[in-house]
Scaffold this motif. Structure first.
Motif, PDB file in Angstrom:
ATOM      1  N   PRO A  45      56.447  40.896  68.105  1.00  0.00           N
ATOM      2  CA  PRO A  45      56.919  41.673  66.739  1.00  0.00           C
ATOM      3  C   PRO A  45      58.410  41.963  66.846  1.00  0.00           C
ATOM      4  CG  PRO A  45      55.265  42.877  68.222  1.00  0.00           C
ATOM      5  CD  PRO A  45      55.585  41.743  68.910  1.00  0.00           C
ATOM      6  N   SER A  46      58.860  41.722  65.746  1.00  0.00           N
ATOM      7  CA  SER A  46      60.528  41.663  65.342  1.00  0.00           C
ATOM      8  C   SER A  46      60.775  43.214  65.371  1.00  0.00           C
ATOM      9  CB  SER A  46      60.792  41.056  63.904  1.00  0.00           C
ATOM     10  OG  SER A  46      60.301  41.744  62.907  1.00  0.00           O
ATOM     11  N   PRO A  47      62.009  43.681  65.317  1.00  0.00           N
ATOM     12  CA  PRO A  47      62.442  45.006  65.111  1.00  0.00           C
ATOM     13  C   PRO A  47      62.079  45.769  64.056  1.00  0.00           C
ATOM     14  CG  PRO A  47      64.162  43.923  66.423  1.00  0.00           C
ATOM     15  CD  PRO A  47      63.062  42.840  66.030  1.00  0.00           C
ATOM     16  N   THR A  48      62.189  44.893  62.895  1.00  0.00           N
ATOM     17  CA  THR A  48      61.873  45.403  61.767  1.00  0.00           C
ATOM     18  C   THR A  48      60.370  45.876  61.663  1.00  0.00           C
ATOM     19  OG1 THR A  48      63.649  44.048  60.625  1.00  0.00           O
ATOM     20  CG2 THR A  48      62.080  44.943  59.199  1.00  0.00           C
ATOM     21  N   PHE A  49      59.612  44.750  62.036  1.00  0.00           N
ATOM     22  CA  PHE A  49      58.125  45.237  61.980  1.00  0.00           C
ATOM     23  C   PHE A  49      57.751  46.544  62.791  1.00  0.00           C
ATOM     24  CE2 PHE A  49      54.044  44.502  63.885  1.00  0.00           C
ATOM     25  CZ  PHE A  49      53.302  44.264  62.646  1.00  0.00           C
ATOM     26  N   GLU A  51      59.651  49.087  63.294  1.00  0.00           N
ATOM     27  CA  GLU A  51      60.107  50.168  62.570  1.00  0.00           C
ATOM     28  C   GLU A  51      59.226  50.637  61.535  1.00  0.00           C
ATOM     29  OE1 GLU A  51      64.184  49.422  61.195  1.00  0.00           O
ATOM     30  OE2 GLU A  51      64.952  49.591  63.419  1.00  0.00           O
ATOM     31  N   GLU A  52      58.496  49.406  60.867  1.00  0.00           N
ATOM     32  CA  GLU A  52      57.745  49.559  59.553  1.00  0.00           C
ATOM     33  C   GLU A  52      56.411  50.292  60.241  1.00  0.00           C
ATOM     34  OE1 GLU A  52      57.233  46.022  57.706  1.00  0.00           O
ATOM     35  OE2 GLU A  52      58.980  46.064  56.726  1.00  0.00           O
ATOM     36  N   GLU A  53      55.992  49.888  61.351  1.00  0.00           N
ATOM     37  CA  GLU A  53      54.846  50.394  61.862  1.00  0.00           C
ATOM     38  C   GLU A  53      54.881  51.869  62.193  1.00  0.00           C
ATOM     39  OE1 GLU A  53      51.615  49.228  62.403  1.00  0.00           O
ATOM     40  OE2 GLU A  53      52.333  47.779  60.716  1.00  0.00           O
ATOM     41  N   GLN A  54      56.114  51.967  62.797  1.00  0.00           N
ATOM     42  CA  GLN A  54      56.362  53.391  63.181  1.00  0.00           C
ATOM     43  C   GLN A  54      56.555  54.439  61.994  1.00  0.00           C
ATOM     44  OE1 GLN A  54      56.557  54.581  66.422  1.00  0.00           O
ATOM     45  NE2 GLN A  54      56.743  56.742  65.477  1.00  0.00           N
ATOM     46  N   TYR A  55      57.131  53.938  60.910  1.00  0.00           N
ATOM     47  CA  TYR A  55      57.154  54.713  59.601  1.00  0.00           C
ATOM     48  C   TYR A  55      55.647  54.871  59.155  1.00  0.00           C
ATOM     49  CZ  TYR A  55      62.063  53.508  59.314  1.00  0.00           C
ATOM     50  OH  TYR A  55      63.514  53.595  59.615  1.00  0.00           O
ATOM     51  N   ARG A  56      54.666  53.710  59.205  1.00  0.00           N
ATOM     52  CA  ARG A  56      53.450  54.219  58.670  1.00  0.00           C
ATOM     53  C   ARG A  56      52.845  55.205  59.671  1.00  0.00           C
ATOM     54  NH1 ARG A  56      53.610  48.242  58.594  1.00  0.00           N
ATOM     55  NH2 ARG A  56      53.599  47.373  56.507  1.00  0.00           N
ATOM     56  N   ALA A  57      53.031  55.232  60.940  1.00  0.00           N
ATOM     57  CA  ALA A  57      52.294  56.287  61.878  1.00  0.00           C
ATOM     58  C   ALA A  57      52.928  57.499  61.743  1.00  0.00           C
ATOM     59  CB  ALA A  57      52.437  55.775  63.346  1.00  0.00           C
ATOM     60  N   ASP A  58      54.211  57.702  61.280  1.00  0.00           N
ATOM     61  CA  ASP A  58      54.703  58.902  60.927  1.00  0.00           C
ATOM     62  C   ASP A  58      54.257  59.512  59.731  1.00  0.00           C
ATOM     63  OD1 ASP A  58      56.000  58.799  63.311  1.00  0.00           O
ATOM     64  OD2 ASP A  58      58.181  58.043  62.306  1.00  0.00           O
ATOM     65  N   LEU A  59      54.063  58.506  58.455  1.00  0.00           N
ATOM     66  CA  LEU A  59      53.490  58.892  57.326  1.00  0.00           C
ATOM     67  C   LEU A  59      52.324  59.474  57.336  1.00  0.00           C
ATOM     68  CD1 LEU A  59      54.362  59.003  54.288  1.00  0.00           C
ATOM     69  CD2 LEU A  59      53.458  56.536  54.104  1.00  0.00           C
ATOM     70  N   ILE A  60      51.118  58.913  58.031  1.00  0.00           N
ATOM     71  CA  ILE A  60      50.265  59.253  58.406  1.00  0.00           C
ATOM     72  C   ILE A  60      49.891  60.810  58.926  1.00  0.00           C
ATOM     73  CG2 ILE A  60      47.785  58.717  59.614  1.00  0.00           C
ATOM     74  CD1 ILE A  60      48.527  55.770  59.358  1.00  0.00           C
ATOM     75  N   VAL A  61      50.725  60.863  60.200  1.00  0.00           N
ATOM     76  CA  VAL A  61      50.903  62.092  60.817  1.00  0.00           C
ATOM     77  C   VAL A  61      51.396  63.218  59.778  1.00  0.00           C
ATOM     78  CG1 VAL A  61      51.958  63.413  62.390  1.00  0.00           C
ATOM     79  CG2 VAL A  61      51.192  61.168  62.980  1.00  0.00           C
ATOM     80  N   GLN A  62      52.232  62.821  58.907  1.00  0.00           N
ATOM     81  CA  GLN A  62      52.990  63.852  57.688  1.00  0.00           C
ATOM     82  C   GLN A  62      51.997  64.141  56.839  1.00  0.00           C
ATOM     83  OE1 GLN A  62      55.993  65.157  58.361  1.00  0.00           O
ATOM     84  NE2 GLN A  62      55.321  66.583  56.775  1.00  0.00           N
ATOM     85  N   LYS A  63      51.040  63.113  56.329  1.00  0.00           N
ATOM     86  CA  LYS A  63      49.860  63.599  55.569  1.00  0.00           C
ATOM     87  C   LYS A  63      49.062  64.388  56.001  1.00  0.00           C
ATOM     88  CE  LYS A  63      50.225  59.185  52.638  1.00  0.00           C
ATOM     89  NZ  LYS A  63      49.535  57.967  52.335  1.00  0.00           N
ATOM     90  N   GLU A  64      48.532  64.181  57.241  1.00  0.00           N
ATOM     91  CA  GLU A  64      47.742  65.235  57.881  1.00  0.00           C
ATOM     92  C   GLU A  64      48.310  66.627  57.930  1.00  0.00           C
ATOM     93  OE1 GLU A  64      44.585  64.667  58.890  1.00  0.00           O
ATOM     94  OE2 GLU A  64      44.655  62.723  58.139  1.00  0.00           O
ATOM     95  N   ARG A  65      49.623  66.453  58.460  1.00  0.00           N
ATOM     96  CA  ARG A  65      49.951  68.161  58.609  1.00  0.00           C
ATOM     97  C   ARG A  65      50.321  68.457  57.016  1.00  0.00           C
ATOM     98  NH1 ARG A  65      50.540  72.642  60.828  1.00  0.00           N
ATOM     99  NH2 ARG A  65      52.584  73.466  60.431  1.00  0.00           N
TER     100      ARG A  65
END
Length: 239
Positions: A45-49, A51-65
């Motif tokens: 995985p590249s650093p950009t990839f 970061e995108e995965e981390q954003y997706r995970a954070d977004l899912i957590v935020q939606k649940e919250r």
């Protein structure tokens, strides 16, 4: 001599062949290493990839919250609505209780009363004391009680006789041409005043065969008035 040179040439040929073979193998190994290394670098995985995965995970957590907060807000809003409804009902009940308490105090006579109502005046009838029995022409407590009871039944909020406020415990006693109300002597004519709906009170007294007709039949002079404003004192208020 020629044989010896032929063997040496063969050895040199083998050396050259081995060298070529090793050279080719080395080239192949080097090329394979480069290829594998390049492929391995592309699959990691590249650093950009990342970061995108981390954003997706954070977004899912935020939606649940956000969903949890939305559910909590709806629950709080429902609780507020229930409280407001309960408060409103309590306010209405309180207003009803206050009004009932006021009506009760008026009926008991413990507070002055002001409002529209009726005034009924009862006078002794004209008679000849020589030829007629005076008792058949004077106002008795039974006549006054007829008026008072009819006014109570018709919804009077307060009643007074000759300015003497009466309550549910008041007693009326006849003594000759005068009557006593709660121990206070009052002479004729007797003025009964009642606060309430003037039309209803007047109509109930004036019914055919009712109170007024009965009083007239007993030779009592009756006057009925409807008044926009009546003022009744409180019980035992001598002012």
């Amino acid at each position: 001599m020629a044989k010896k040179m032929s063997e040496e040439n063969k050895k040199k040929g083998r050396y050259i062949l081995y060298s070529l073979v090793f050279l080719v193998l080395g080239f192949i190994f080097a090329f394979s290493y480069r290829t594998l290394g390049k492929d391995s670098g592309e699959t990691s995985p590249s650093p950009t990839f990342q970061e995108e995965e981390q954003y997706r995970a954070d977004l899912i957590v935020q939606k649940e919250r956000n969903k949890e907060l939305t559910d909590e807000m709806r629950s709080k809003q429902a609780a507020i609505r229930e409280f407001e409804q309960s408060f409103s009902e309590n306010e209405e009940n309180h207003a009803v209780l206050v009004e009932e308490a006021k009506d009760l105090r008026l009926l008991l006579g413990v507070i002055p009363a002001v409002g529209p109502g009726v005034r009924v005046t009862l006078k002794d009838g004209d008679y000849d004391p020589i030829e007629q029995n005076p008792n058949d022409y004077i106002v008795h407590e039974s006549h006054v009680l007829r008026v008072v009871n009819e006014l109570k039944i018709s919804g009077a909020q307060g009643i007074a006789i000759n300015g003497q406020r009466i309550s549910s415990n008041s007693y009326i006693k006849c003594t000759g041409p005068v009557i006593q109300i709660d121990g206070r002597t009052l002479p004729a004519p007797f003025v009964v005043e009642a606060i309430g709906d003037a039309n209803i009170l007047s109509s109930s007294l004036s019914l055919g065969g009712g109170v007024i007709d009965g009083l007239v039949h007993d030779n009592i002079e009756v006057t009925l008035e409807q008044l926009k404003v009546l003022k009744l004192p409180a019980l035992r208020d001598e002012s």
